[in-house]
Enzyme design. Structure first.
Site, PDB file in Angstrom:
ATOM      1  N   HIS A  75      34.412  38.592  57.128  1.00 60.26           N
ATOM      2  CA  HIS A  75      35.363  39.201  56.193  1.00 60.26           C
ATOM      3  C   HIS A  75      36.508  39.894  56.953  1.00 60.26           C
ATOM      4  O   HIS A  75      36.713  41.108  56.849  1.00 60.26           O
ATOM      5  CB  HIS A  75      34.645  40.196  55.270  1.00 60.26           C
ATOM      6  CG  HIS A  75      35.386  40.440  53.985  1.00 60.26           C
ATOM      7  ND1 HIS A  75      34.765  40.663  52.788  1.00 60.26           N
ATOM      8  CD2 HIS A  75      36.714  40.498  53.706  1.00 60.26           C
ATOM      9  CE1 HIS A  75      35.662  40.863  51.834  1.00 60.26           C
ATOM     10  NE2 HIS A  75      36.864  40.762  52.379  1.00 60.26           N
ATOM     11  N   ARG A 124      36.661  35.234  47.823  1.00 57.58           N
ATOM     12  CA  ARG A 124      35.387  35.916  47.649  1.00 57.58           C
ATOM     13  C   ARG A 124      34.272  34.885  47.719  1.00 57.58           C
ATOM     14  O   ARG A 124      34.382  33.789  47.142  1.00 57.58           O
ATOM     15  CB  ARG A 124      35.321  36.619  46.279  1.00 57.58           C
ATOM     16  CG  ARG A 124      36.086  37.927  46.220  1.00 57.58           C
ATOM     17  CD  ARG A 124      35.440  38.989  47.119  1.00 57.58           C
ATOM     18  NE  ARG A 124      36.185  40.239  47.161  1.00 57.58           N
ATOM     19  CZ  ARG A 124      37.142  40.518  48.044  1.00 57.58           C
ATOM     20  NH1 ARG A 124      37.489  39.636  48.960  1.00 57.58           N
ATOM     21  NH2 ARG A 124      37.726  41.697  48.040  1.00 57.58           N
ATOM     22  N   GLU A 167      27.202  40.076  51.610  1.00 58.70           N
ATOM     23  CA  GLU A 167      27.756  40.372  52.936  1.00 58.70           C
ATOM     24  C   GLU A 167      27.035  41.546  53.571  1.00 58.70           C
ATOM     25  O   GLU A 167      26.859  42.567  52.898  1.00 58.70           O
ATOM     26  CB  GLU A 167      29.255  40.661  52.820  1.00 58.70           C
ATOM     27  CG  GLU A 167      30.021  39.412  52.384  1.00 58.70           C
ATOM     28  CD  GLU A 167      31.533  39.601  52.285  1.00 58.70           C
ATOM     29  OE1 GLU A 167      32.030  40.717  52.552  1.00 58.70           O
ATOM     30  OE2 GLU A 167      32.218  38.635  51.939  1.00 58.70           O
TER      31      GLU A 167
HETATM   32  N1  LIG Z   1      39.217  37.983  52.916  1.00 61.29           N
HETATM   33  C1  LIG Z   1      39.925  39.061  52.812  1.00 61.29           C
HETATM   34  O1  LIG Z   1      39.839  39.956  53.632  1.00 61.29           O
HETATM   35  C2  LIG Z   1      40.883  39.198  51.699  1.00 61.29           C
HETATM   36  C3  LIG Z   1      40.604  38.628  50.503  1.00 61.29           C
HETATM   37  N2  LIG Z   1      41.477  38.750  49.467  1.00 61.29           N
HETATM   38  C4  LIG Z   1      41.112  38.091  48.226  1.00 61.29           C
HETATM   39  O2  LIG Z   1      42.031  37.059  47.963  1.00 61.29           O
HETATM   40  C5  LIG Z   1      42.134  36.871  46.564  1.00 61.29           C
HETATM   41  C6  LIG Z   1      43.594  36.760  46.165  1.00 61.29           C
HETATM   42  O3  LIG Z   1      44.290  37.950  46.470  1.00 61.29           O
HETATM   43  P1  LIG Z   1      45.813  38.109  45.988  1.00 61.29           P
HETATM   44  O4  LIG Z   1      46.541  36.840  46.218  1.00 61.29           O
HETATM   45  O5  LIG Z   1      46.321  39.341  46.607  1.00 61.29           O
HETATM   46  O6  LIG Z   1      45.610  38.321  44.438  1.00 61.29           O
HETATM   47  P2  LIG Z   1      46.614  37.926  43.295  1.00 61.29           P
HETATM   48  O7  LIG Z   1      46.162  38.648  42.094  1.00 61.29           O
HETATM   49  O8  LIG Z   1      48.019  38.096  43.734  1.00 61.29           O
HETATM   50  O9  LIG Z   1      46.363  36.371  43.083  1.00 61.29           O
HETATM   51  C7  LIG Z   1      45.240  35.847  42.478  1.00 61.29           C
HETATM   52  C8  LIG Z   1      45.679  34.624  41.686  1.00 61.29           C
HETATM   53  O10 LIG Z   1      44.530  33.966  41.191  1.00 61.29           O
HETATM   54  C9  LIG Z   1      44.863  33.444  39.941  1.00 61.29           C
HETATM   55  N3  LIG Z   1      43.696  33.093  39.177  1.00 61.29           N
HETATM   56  C10 LIG Z   1      42.939  33.877  38.357  1.00 61.29           C
HETATM   57  N4  LIG Z   1      41.974  33.151  37.797  1.00 61.29           N
HETATM   58  C11 LIG Z   1      42.098  31.889  38.268  1.00 61.29           C
HETATM   59  C12 LIG Z   1      41.383  30.685  38.047  1.00 61.29           C
HETATM   60  N5  LIG Z   1      40.344  30.637  37.234  1.00 61.29           N
HETATM   61  N6  LIG Z   1      41.800  29.584  38.701  1.00 61.29           N
HETATM   62  C13 LIG Z   1      42.851  29.623  39.535  1.00 61.29           C
HETATM   63  N7  LIG Z   1      43.571  30.725  39.765  1.00 61.29           N
HETATM   64  C14 LIG Z   1      43.184  31.851  39.141  1.00 61.29           C
HETATM   65  C15 LIG Z   1      45.719  34.512  39.313  1.00 61.29           C
HETATM   66  O11 LIG Z   1      46.512  33.990  38.271  1.00 61.29           O
HETATM   67  C16 LIG Z   1      46.545  34.986  40.475  1.00 61.29           C
HETATM   68  O12 LIG Z   1      47.786  34.298  40.533  1.00 61.29           O
HETATM   69  C17 LIG Z   1      41.382  38.037  45.934  1.00 61.29           C
HETATM   70  O13 LIG Z   1      40.090  37.609  45.590  1.00 61.29           O
HETATM   71  C18 LIG Z   1      41.269  39.015  47.041  1.00 61.29           C
HETATM   72  O14 LIG Z   1      40.180  39.852  46.868  1.00 61.29           O
HETATM   73  C19 LIG Z   1      42.669  39.411  49.579  1.00 61.29           C
HETATM   74  C20 LIG Z   1      42.985  40.017  50.757  1.00 61.29           C
HETATM   75  C21 LIG Z   1      42.110  39.980  51.908  1.00 61.29           C
HETATM   76  O1  LIG Z   2      41.633  43.183  50.067  1.00 61.88           O
HETATM   77  C1  LIG Z   2      40.659  42.440  49.861  1.00 61.88           C
HETATM   78  O2  LIG Z   2      40.414  41.907  48.776  1.00 61.88           O
HETATM   79  C2  LIG Z   2      39.739  42.177  50.940  1.00 61.88           C
HETATM   80  O3  LIG Z   2      38.867  41.364  50.788  1.00 61.88           O
HETATM   81  C3  LIG Z   2      39.823  42.954  52.168  1.00 61.88           C
HETATM   82  O4  LIG Z   2      38.589  43.585  52.303  1.00 61.88           O
HETATM   83  P1  LIG Z   2      38.364  44.761  53.350  1.00 61.88           P
HETATM   84  O5  LIG Z   2      39.246  45.885  52.918  1.00 61.88           O
HETATM   85  O6  LIG Z   2      38.744  44.235  54.679  1.00 61.88           O
HETATM   86  O7  LIG Z   2      36.913  45.093  53.234  1.00 61.88           O
END
Ligand SMILES: NC(=O)C1=CN([C@@H]2O[C@H](COP(=O)(O)OP(=O)(O)OC[C@H]3O[C@@H](n4cnc5c(N)ncnc54)[C@H](O)[C@@H]3O)[C@@H](O)[C@H]2O)C=CC1
Ligand SMILES: O=C(O)C(=O)COP(=O)(O)O
Length: 598
Positions: A334, A286, A315
């Site tokens: 994104h 993010r 965004e």
């Molecule tokens: N750019 C995009 O399109 C996408 C972005 N994301 C983002 O990626 C991130 C991770 O997603 P997931 O791995 O599925 O989530 P997840 O919940 O599986 O992993 C997040 C991890 O961050 C850790 N965490 C929490 N606070 C923390 C801190 N202060 N320092 C270090 N680690 C910490 C948690 O313990 C957890 O293991 C989310 O912010 C999600 O929104 C996910 C999918 C697509």
């Molecule tokens: O799953 C997430 O956290 C994402 O950031 C993906 O975002 P989107 O559904 O592509 O707008």
């Protein structure tokens, strides 16, 4: 008052009921559904509801969703796909919707919940990050939030790796220069990944997939995540390190934590200063986890050599954003979750979760409610109904409902303490306690919040029984302290309004009122009378009710001793008239009585 030694009961009928711990509005008004009162009881439409063929809920899909998901939604609901709504348009539409599905581009603010006027029951986030949904407001409004946490993991990890490799070899800049007719082979000399240290910040689903892939590229991978289990990291050859250690030793930093109050601007002036000079940063998490102004400064100061960003604080970022325009920054709009495969998967995952939640099932991906496994739910279902009914009975026994502040719930069970999840039961007792005395609708989502807001303190205790732990619970007792009762016999020796119940053959039963043991099936409504035990009482009461065609479903007498005081509990299918209730009260042996709606 001594407890009775015996109780007798006579079961006349037991219609089945359906329980739903998520429905919190009479669906008839929201969906235009057909309400079937199985017990034929006018006052209970909320409990017995089926959707008729033409009465579908409405789901607003506010951002593009994969076809497979839309198909699932359309089988169950009217689906309104309206993309690019302004915040005002969203607020206007939402009052006509039972569910809302969004991705990251829609702010689901407090105003949205307020504008829904209680109709919105589920918000589905078709993806992982729920930072665009005001979870506090959702919870306060009893609106369930579900997400689709798994289907885009690989896509996000692949995008992270794509940015890492593209950045290190200047792919984006080089591509632009070739297209501009240039051939700058000396300018775009990159850096190698092999042997370099990558710090994965946030070792969750995406972070660990990035780590696995980076290992395959020959990188040395470390990770920082205060909540990740070390053995999971070790299993893929990753060392978990402290935040400062990660910053100090990384050649590349890849961000994969959620945006929370704790992670907001976690990369800032101070933390950039702790990094190795020439570090390269990837952000597919993010935008808000980086202080973007500080990043521009760190690039200008040569601390950060390059950054590859998929996400931004705002965004889309402004056209003249110094960050985006910096030649050492590559940016994507994104796109982390944007693969064909991920979008189909996410659409199905969220459609199933939203439809399930609208049907009243508990979603496995609930973000603001306890996730209770399906198996546990099936087992607890009759106890959930019992819990709510005991709460409703107990509060109706109190003289003046607003004084209810301290409630003790005692669960008697042969199960080990950690083998009984009582969150659902507690929520339903809270629902039962609050709904009869207020206009608030309580469900699993907002139960704890609502209790806290009303100053209701509910404590839970376990009595561990010997014997077979086959059924999760032997009994549930609800006690309200420091109140007077409109039915004095409901006050037990402890001085509290006390009701206790258990499940028999899948049906909730009331088994104790105050110190009197009774046994009455908790269906329809209930009349409790205290009387001097004597022959003919059941007949007298029964004939008064019979005269106006009120069907008695269950009757039970709990007494201290023969011919002494007794409490008679009578289950009735219809509500008796005031006149009949008055006549019952006038029977000479009746010392007090109360009519309770279940
Ligand atoms: N750019 C995009 O399109 C996408 C972005 N994301 C983002 O990626 C991130 C991770 O997603 P997931 O791995 O599925 O989530 P997840 O919940 O599986 O992993 C997040 C991890 O961050 C850790 N965490 C929490 N606070 C923390 C801190 N202060 N320092 C270090 N680690 C910490 C948690 O313990 C957890 O293991 C989310 O912010 C999600 O929104 C996910 C999918 C697509
Ligand atoms: O799953 C997430 O956290 C994402 O950031 C993906 O975002 P989107 O559904 O592509 O707008």
């Amino acid at each position: 008052m001594a407890a009775s030694a015996s109780s007798t009961s006579l079961k006349l009928s037991s219609p089945s009921t359906t329980a739903s711990w998520l429905r919190h509005r009479p669906l008839s008004s929201a969906f235009g559904v057909t309400t079937i009162s199985l017990s034929q009881h006018r006052d209970q439409p909320r409990r017995f509801v089926v959707l008729s063929m033409d009465a579908k809920p409405t789901i607003l899909v506010a951002e593009k969703l994969g076809e497979a998901g839309l198909k699932l939604l359309k089988e169950f609901a009217n689906v309104d796909c309206s993309y690019n709504l302004s915040p005002e348009e969203l607020c206007t539409k939402i009052s006509l919707c039972d569910a809302l599905i969004v991705r990251s581009g829609t702010k689901v603010s407090r105003e949205v919940f307020e504008s829904s006027a209680g109709r919105l029951k589920v918000v589905g986030r078709a993806g992982v990050g729920i930072d665009n949904v005001d979870l506090g407001a959702a919870t306060e409004h009893g609106c369930l939030v579900v997400n689709a946490p798994t289907a885009n993991t690989v896509a996000a990890a692949e995008h992270g790796i794509a940015l890492l490799t593209a950045m290190s070899r200047n792919i984006a800049q080089a591509d632009a220069s070739v297209k501009a007719g240039k051939w700058l082979r000396n300018k775009y000399v990159g850096v190698s990944l092999v042997g370099k240290t990558l710090a994965v910040m946030g070792f969750g689903k995406v972070g660990s997939e990035v780590a696995r892939r980076a290992k395959g590229l020959g990188m040395h991978v470390i990770a920082h995540d205060p909540y990740a289990p070390a053995d999971r990291a070790r299993a893929i050859g990753v060392d978990l390190v402290s935040f400062d250690e990660a910053l100090a030793s990384a050649d590349f930093i890849s961000l994969h934590m959620p945006l929370t109050a704790a992670t907001k601007k976690i990369l800032n002036d101070e933390t950039f200063a702790k990094m190795k000079k020439g570090v390269r940063i990837v952000n597919v998490a993010r935008g808000g986890v980086i202080d973007e102004e500080a990043l521009v400064k760190a690039i200008d100061a040569g601390i950060v050599a390059q950054a590859a960003l998929d996400v931004f604080t705002v965004e889309p970022p402004s056209k003249d954003s110094k960050l985006v325009q910096n030649e050492n920054v590559i940016a994507t709009p994104h796109l982390g979750a944007s693969t064909m495969e991920a979008q189909e998967g996410v659409a199905i995952e969220i459609a199933e979760a939203v439809v399930g939640a609208l049907k009243g099932e508990l979603a496995a991906t609930a973000v603001n409610a306890p996730m209770v496994p399906a198996q546990v739910l099936t087992e607890l279902k009759p106890y959930v109904a019992l819990a709510e009914k005991l709460g409703r009975l107990a509060v109706q026994l109190v003289a003046g409902g607003s004084g209810v502040k301290t409630v003790k719930v005692t669960y008697a069970s042969a199960r080990a303490p950690d083998d009984l999840d009582t969150r659902l039961l507690r929520a339903m007792i809270t629902k039962g306690l609050i709904e009869p005395i207020s206009s608030v609708f309580v469900n699993l989502v907002n139960a704890d919040f609502t209790a806290k807001q009303r100053g209701l303190r509910l404590t839970e205790e376990r009595i561990i029984l010997d014997g077979s732990p086959e059924s999760p619970l032997e009994s549930i007792q609800v006690q309200i302290a420091n109140v007077e009762s409109k039915f004095a016999s409901a006050i037990s020796d402890s001085g509290d309004v006390t009701v206790e119940g258990r499940v028999k053959d899948g049906v909730p039963h009331l088994t104790k009122v105050g110190s009197f043991e009774v046994d009455v099936s908790l269906e329809g409504s209930l009349i409790l009378c205290r009387q001097v035990d004597q022959p003919g009482m059941i007949g007298k009461v029964g004939s008064i009710l019979g005269e106006e065609n009120v069907n008695v479903s269950f009757m039970s007498v709990g007494r201290i001793a023969p011919r002494k005081q007794a409490v008679m509990a009578i289950g009735v299918d219809e509500e008796p008239s005031k006149q009949s209730l008055k006549r019952i009260g006038e029977i000479s042996a009746v010392e007090e009585f109360v009519y309770l709606k279940l």
